[in-house]
Design a protein around this motif. Sequence first.
Motif, PDB file in Angstrom:
ATOM      1  N   LEU A  80     -17.080   7.899  -3.347  1.00 59.59           N
ATOM      2  CA  LEU A  80     -17.265   8.270  -1.945  1.00 59.59           C
ATOM      3  C   LEU A  80     -16.531   9.559  -1.626  1.00 59.59           C
ATOM      4  O   LEU A  80     -15.442   9.797  -2.133  1.00 59.59           O
ATOM      5  CB  LEU A  80     -16.733   7.153  -1.041  1.00 59.59           C
ATOM      6  N   ASP A  81     -17.166  10.343  -0.799  1.00 61.77           N
ATOM      7  CA  ASP A  81     -16.500  11.539  -0.300  1.00 61.77           C
ATOM      8  C   ASP A  81     -16.113  11.325   1.142  1.00 61.77           C
ATOM      9  O   ASP A  81     -16.845  10.727   1.919  1.00 61.77           O
ATOM     10  CB  ASP A  81     -17.442  12.748  -0.405  1.00 61.77           C
ATOM     11  N   ARG A  82     -14.958  11.837   1.483  1.00 62.69           N
ATOM     12  CA  ARG A  82     -14.472  11.654   2.835  1.00 62.69           C
ATOM     13  C   ARG A  82     -15.154  12.632   3.782  1.00 62.69           C
ATOM     14  O   ARG A  82     -15.486  13.762   3.401  1.00 62.69           O
ATOM     15  CB  ARG A  82     -12.962  11.867   2.869  1.00 62.69           C
ATOM     16  N   VAL A  83     -15.347  12.173   4.998  1.00 56.64           N
ATOM     17  CA  VAL A  83     -15.935  13.028   6.024  1.00 56.64           C
ATOM     18  C   VAL A  83     -14.976  14.177   6.313  1.00 56.64           C
ATOM     19  O   VAL A  83     -13.772  13.962   6.430  1.00 56.64           O
ATOM     20  CB  VAL A  83     -16.161  12.203   7.303  1.00 56.64           C
ATOM     21  N   PRO A  84     -15.476  15.392   6.410  1.00 53.92           N
ATOM     22  CA  PRO A  84     -14.572  16.522   6.660  1.00 53.92           C
ATOM     23  C   PRO A  84     -13.980  16.469   8.069  1.00 53.92           C
ATOM     24  O   PRO A  84     -14.578  15.913   8.984  1.00 53.92           O
ATOM     25  CB  PRO A  84     -15.471  17.745   6.484  1.00 53.92           C
ATOM     26  N   SER A  85     -12.810  17.042   8.196  1.00 57.48           N
ATOM     27  CA  SER A  85     -12.140  17.052   9.490  1.00 57.48           C
ATOM     28  C   SER A  85     -12.062  18.491   9.986  1.00 57.48           C
ATOM     29  O   SER A  85     -11.562  19.364   9.295  1.00 57.48           O
ATOM     30  CB  SER A  85     -10.726  16.477   9.337  1.00 57.48           C
ATOM     31  N   SER A  86     -12.563  18.700  11.176  1.00 58.64           N
ATOM     32  CA  SER A  86     -12.403  20.016  11.788  1.00 58.64           C
ATOM     33  C   SER A  86     -11.101  20.013  12.566  1.00 58.64           C
ATOM     34  O   SER A  86     -10.890  19.169  13.426  1.00 58.64           O
ATOM     35  CB  SER A  86     -13.588  20.296  12.707  1.00 58.64           C
ATOM     36  N   TYR A  87     -10.252  20.942  12.268  1.00 59.56           N
ATOM     37  CA  TYR A  87      -8.883  20.847  12.765  1.00 59.56           C
ATOM     38  C   TYR A  87      -8.411  22.222  13.197  1.00 59.56           C
ATOM     39  O   TYR A  87      -8.498  23.182  12.434  1.00 59.56           O
ATOM     40  CB  TYR A  87      -8.001  20.302  11.639  1.00 59.56           C
ATOM     41  N   ASN A  88      -7.936  22.294  14.411  1.00 56.40           N
ATOM     42  CA  ASN A  88      -7.546  23.580  14.960  1.00 56.40           C
ATOM     43  C   ASN A  88      -6.342  23.396  15.878  1.00 56.40           C
ATOM     44  O   ASN A  88      -6.484  23.310  17.090  1.00 56.40           O
ATOM     45  CB  ASN A  88      -8.741  24.161  15.731  1.00 56.40           C
ATOM     46  N   PRO A  89      -5.162  23.289  15.299  1.00 52.47           N
ATOM     47  CA  PRO A  89      -3.982  22.963  16.109  1.00 52.47           C
ATOM     48  C   PRO A  89      -3.552  24.123  17.005  1.00 52.47           C
ATOM     49  O   PRO A  89      -3.840  25.286  16.715  1.00 52.47           O
ATOM     50  CB  PRO A  89      -2.917  22.676  15.057  1.00 52.47           C
ATOM     51  N   LEU A  90      -2.875  23.782  18.077  1.00 52.67           N
ATOM     52  CA  LEU A  90      -2.301  24.794  18.964  1.00 52.67           C
ATOM     53  C   LEU A  90      -0.800  24.841  18.746  1.00 52.67           C
ATOM     54  O   LEU A  90      -0.183  23.836  18.394  1.00 52.67           O
ATOM     55  CB  LEU A  90      -2.586  24.424  20.419  1.00 52.67           C
ATOM     56  N   SER A  91      -0.234  25.985  19.001  1.00 56.44           N
ATOM     57  CA  SER A  91       1.206  26.102  18.773  1.00 56.44           C
ATOM     58  C   SER A  91       1.956  26.134  20.092  1.00 56.44           C
ATOM     59  O   SER A  91       2.951  26.815  20.233  1.00 56.44           O
ATOM     60  CB  SER A  91       1.502  27.363  17.958  1.00 56.44           C
ATOM     61  N   THR A  92       1.476  25.367  21.054  1.00 57.38           N
ATOM     62  CA  THR A  92       2.057  25.385  22.392  1.00 57.38           C
ATOM     63  C   THR A  92       3.552  25.103  22.407  1.00 57.38           C
ATOM     64  O   THR A  92       4.296  25.677  23.187  1.00 57.38           O
ATOM     65  CB  THR A  92       1.362  24.323  23.261  1.00 57.38           C
ATOM     66  N   PHE A  93       3.981  24.201  21.563  1.00 59.60           N
ATOM     67  CA  PHE A  93       5.348  23.703  21.694  1.00 59.60           C
ATOM     68  C   PHE A  93       6.294  24.244  20.631  1.00 59.60           C
ATOM     69  O   PHE A  93       7.366  23.705  20.419  1.00 59.60           O
ATOM     70  CB  PHE A  93       5.344  22.178  21.655  1.00 59.60           C
TER      71      PHE A  93
ATOM     72  N   GLY B 283     -16.190  12.136  11.821  1.00 53.73           N
ATOM     73  CA  GLY B 283     -15.798  10.782  11.434  1.00 53.73           C
ATOM     74  C   GLY B 283     -14.867  10.161  12.445  1.00 53.73           C
ATOM     75  O   GLY B 283     -15.105  10.196  13.649  1.00 53.73           O
ATOM     76  N   LYS B 284     -13.788   9.609  11.940  1.00 56.36           N
ATOM     77  CA  LYS B 284     -12.824   8.979  12.823  1.00 56.36           C
ATOM     78  C   LYS B 284     -11.455   9.595  12.565  1.00 56.36           C
ATOM     79  O   LYS B 284     -11.186  10.084  11.470  1.00 56.36           O
ATOM     80  CB  LYS B 284     -12.736   7.482  12.536  1.00 56.36           C
ATOM     81  N   VAL B 285     -10.625   9.518  13.581  1.00 53.47           N
ATOM     82  CA  VAL B 285      -9.261   9.992  13.429  1.00 53.47           C
ATOM     83  C   VAL B 285      -8.343   8.781  13.484  1.00 53.47           C
ATOM     84  O   VAL B 285      -8.443   7.978  14.415  1.00 53.47           O
ATOM     85  CB  VAL B 285      -8.900  10.984  14.543  1.00 53.47           C
ATOM     86  N   ALA B 286      -7.522   8.639  12.482  1.00 53.36           N
ATOM     87  CA  ALA B 286      -6.607   7.500  12.445  1.00 53.36           C
ATOM     88  C   ALA B 286      -5.263   7.927  13.019  1.00 53.36           C
ATOM     89  O   ALA B 286      -4.763   8.998  12.699  1.00 53.36           O
ATOM     90  CB  ALA B 286      -6.440   7.009  11.020  1.00 53.36           C
ATOM     91  N   ILE B 287      -4.722   7.096  13.888  1.00 52.92           N
ATOM     92  CA  ILE B 287      -3.410   7.390  14.472  1.00 52.92           C
ATOM     93  C   ILE B 287      -2.484   6.218  14.179  1.00 52.92           C
ATOM     94  O   ILE B 287      -2.836   5.061  14.406  1.00 52.92           O
ATOM     95  CB  ILE B 287      -3.490   7.604  15.989  1.00 52.92           C
TER      96      ILE B 287
ATOM     97  N   ALA C  32     -14.583  10.074  16.509  1.00 54.23           N
ATOM     98  CA  ALA C  32     -14.594  11.451  16.987  1.00 54.23           C
ATOM     99  C   ALA C  32     -15.958  11.855  17.530  1.00 54.23           C
ATOM    100  O   ALA C  32     -16.155  13.009  17.880  1.00 54.23           O
ATOM    101  CB  ALA C  32     -14.160  12.406  15.887  1.00 54.23           C
ATOM    102  N   GLU C  33     -16.901  10.947  17.592  1.00 53.34           N
ATOM    103  CA  GLU C  33     -18.141  11.253  18.290  1.00 53.34           C
ATOM    104  C   GLU C  33     -18.156  10.636  19.680  1.00 53.34           C
ATOM    105  O   GLU C  33     -18.460  11.295  20.668  1.00 53.34           O
ATOM    106  CB  GLU C  33     -19.357  10.741  17.494  1.00 53.34           C
ATOM    107  N   THR C  34     -17.782   9.373  19.745  1.00 52.23           N
ATOM    108  CA  THR C  34     -17.877   8.660  21.025  1.00 52.23           C
ATOM    109  C   THR C  34     -16.528   8.530  21.722  1.00 52.23           C
ATOM    110  O   THR C  34     -16.464   8.117  22.874  1.00 52.23           O
ATOM    111  CB  THR C  34     -18.403   7.247  20.784  1.00 52.23           C
ATOM    112  N   LEU C  35     -15.446   8.829  21.027  1.00 51.39           N
ATOM    113  CA  LEU C  35     -14.089   8.583  21.501  1.00 51.39           C
ATOM    114  C   LEU C  35     -13.842   7.096  21.753  1.00 51.39           C
ATOM    115  O   LEU C  35     -12.956   6.719  22.508  1.00 51.39           O
ATOM    116  CB  LEU C  35     -13.770   9.395  22.760  1.00 51.39           C
TER     117      LEU C  35
END
Lengths: 456, 498
Positions: free
Chosen positions: B22-35, B219-223, B482-485
């Motif tokens: 299985l290949d993992r779903v790619p994650s689009s990631y664009n962090p901010l450096s606000t803090f 995909g999904k984001v795990a927290i 990450a599609e429906t929240l």
Amino acid sequence: MDKYKEFLALNVLNEERIISYRALSRALKVHTHLAKQMLYAFHHDENAKRPGSVHATYIIAGTKAIQTVPQTNGGPSQRSTNSFTQPSSPPLSSMPDQDGQEDHESDENITTTRFLLVREEDMKEAKAQFDEITSIHVYTIEPTPPKDLQVLTNCNREIQKEYANEDPLKDWRQYGTIQNPNVKRRTNRRPPPPAAPIATTAAAKMAPRPSSTTIAKSTEPPPAKRRKSSESAASASRASTPQVDAAAIPPSKPEAKAKAPTLKRDKSDIFKSFAKSKPPKPKKRDTASSAEATPAPEDEAMKDASEDEQEEDFALTAPTVDDKAARQARKEREEALRNMMEDEDEPMDDAPEMQAVAEQQATLIDSKAEEEPEQKEEVTVSGGRRRGRRRVMKKKTAKDEEGYLVTKEEPVWESFSEDEPVPKKAKVPVSSGSAAKGKKGAKAGQGNIMSFFGKK
Amino acid sequence: MAVAETADSLLQRPSDNAFPILDRVPSSYNPLSTFILPKGEDRHYTQQFADMYFARLARVKPAVEQIAEEAWEGFEIAGETARRVDRALDVRQGELCWVVGTVYMEMPLKPNILDDLSKEHWISAPPDREKYISPGGKDETMLEDESGRLRLTGQHLQSQMLVTGCIIAAMGTENADGAFEVIDSRIVDLPRQPERWERDDEALALTGKSVKKQRPESGKVAIVSGLEISGDAADNLNLDLLTEYLLGEVSSSPGRSDAAQISRLVIAGNSLAHASPIPTRDELATKKGGKKYGYDASTYNPTPTEHLDDFLAALLPSIPITLLPGTSDPANVALPQQPLHHALFPHSREYANRPTEEGAGPSWFDSVTNPWEGDVDGWRFLGTGGQPIDDVFKYVAGEDRLDMMEHLLRWRCNAPTAPDTLWCYPFQMQDPLLIKDCPHVYFVGNQPRFETRVIDGPAGQLVRIIAVPKFRETGVLVLVDAETLGVECVQFGTFDRG
């Protein structure tokens, strides 16, 4: 295909180890799913032959719908939000909608997938806890039911140690680990030996243990010739084992008595951090060896003394570890350090090194005996200098006998160093600290010992 | 109890079937450096905290005034029209008016800096309080701005959640006691919410590329939060299960494909159990009477850090990780906590960008600040390790964490109680803790239990707020689609009789 039976019979029945599906898959290089089936088949067959001979722990996955917002909580919260949102949301007409939505949301059912680890005898009750079961498989098999399931963590810890030199990006594929084509890893600008990126972690984790001991040994013998030969022999492994240097360096910096020790520790820590990602090892190697090559007499004495003592430690502890390590993984972890030392044998696998090392060992053992008298003298001479170590001794001896330290005669020293293993050990991991993996285990044990003595 | 058909597919003899890779779903990631705080020399701790309050009020006041204006335009009581007053001190007795200011809660039980100074006179410091609310009703609510303070009273206050540092518009009259009798109040509510993919699209547009219309399904984001790795001999088995789950090794085929849907793991604080505060050099020196020979294992135990490193290093080959520090992690104590240093992770940092690498894109292993915000799969995520909520919790009577989280968003302030009772960096010109963009997902780590809710704002904003429980205690991993929240949970545990 039937290799697994052999493996499991050997490990579970004879060695009485706990084998998880992950351990099996790694050992046989098969997909984890296949390993699960193998465990199942083995468990089934053995118990058919002799009921109760093998115990299995299963993992059940299933779903169970739970109410996210419990009623007790939902009620008040809603009221308070309403009272709050009422004034703040400008169009009052939106209130009903909002209410409706919130009601809707708080009623939202969150599906929870549960993974439950269950002993085979508890299966029925455990299954009853699920609404729907999506998967059941064997997690581990073990000779006897584990009292505490937490011991199963040792399986993974062992895997981590044992297979640390695998490249996760390549080798994990065969285990059925989910692959990620987008993974970004630092490309190592590591100069000579391991072109493969793994080498870093591999070297950091695995290599140090065996080679550190060999090299430590090889560098021990004062005669320059021997050192050279050993260097050339071990050079291959050395390149990837910086910790060795860390181990070797501290002894060569004996000047400041009281403070030097802490300094040394710091050093080795720094090296440790380098060791993982950066290539400066060769350099360090050089400095270390050069330092050794031109040693002040005092220095040598210290170095030899400490290293000899270490060796004796290994000799002493090795056999006991052997027994324990096989059975009790937890203890094994505590004694990981000793294992580390004990790994002496492993390096010999490398054909070229083997002979040289063997010879060195032989000569070492001989020379050890010879060297010791010298040490004693020097130690007594430089007694004040090594107070730190002595203090450690005191603490220890205070427990059983006190005559130890006061007598400075040769025989006393010898017994001293023999009794000393424990405190010595405490030191060893630190100096060879860059071997992250080995160290980890060692630390636990070490911490305990140190704090014990620390109380005084 | 139903048993799925494929459930016992692994309870059979070894088969020759090839198992799919299985290949993992790619994650689009664009962090901010606000803090991110300025580094080294540029970070100063000598400024006054008052500047923060001024900055906060200055930023939020116009918006609140506008809302209040709309709400109370032509508001009349007994023939008197509510009038706007610019400064708190301009309020006249008996006049119906409204004013904007920062709330300040005067609570006798609140920790007081003067008490700290006089601590040495005490036999022992009082224990930390669970709540600052004093039973006798001695707490006072004030409204302050740069001119002065106004004591607030009235029934209306009882129904409001107010903590120090939040900004409100209050309408009422000053009574004979000199207190401001509040009839109604307004807060600023949710700020503007960016569109999904807004930043990514902007970036694309700027580089001159055509904005991609078609994006792969996310995909999904795990927290997870509160791993609290302690290095005890019996470390948590759940942690192993979590690793195996995320790697897709545990469970059968359907379970694996679920796990392959998880595109990113976010760790929201408290990964280590006892690693903070970091002892100072002096403390280390004075702690033990005698100097130890060499490395003193009784003062420092590296095992937890190593376990954490191993845990991360085991996951990183398969899944990208965003790591926030928390209260018990070895980062600075004051908010915003700065990223955990890579030196802590000799193995995992292989997957992080080198510090010298500029513009290499976000790290695969991203050690970030707390609070942190960034775009994950186009959605704006905002998360903290839990300190602001835990602190607000002490001010208010209720237990409802979601409610507090919602208020934080509606106050547009990540940490209203900083710098009053929550340590924080003395910002001067701006206050990054103000929420400028409304997130789509707001998660707070280390909460007592899992809870979630969707809240909406005046402009149609929808925010998924999630209280993430401590993993060590609950074994819960939260998955956000990450599609429906939509949200679901995965719980790990062991079955123990009795």
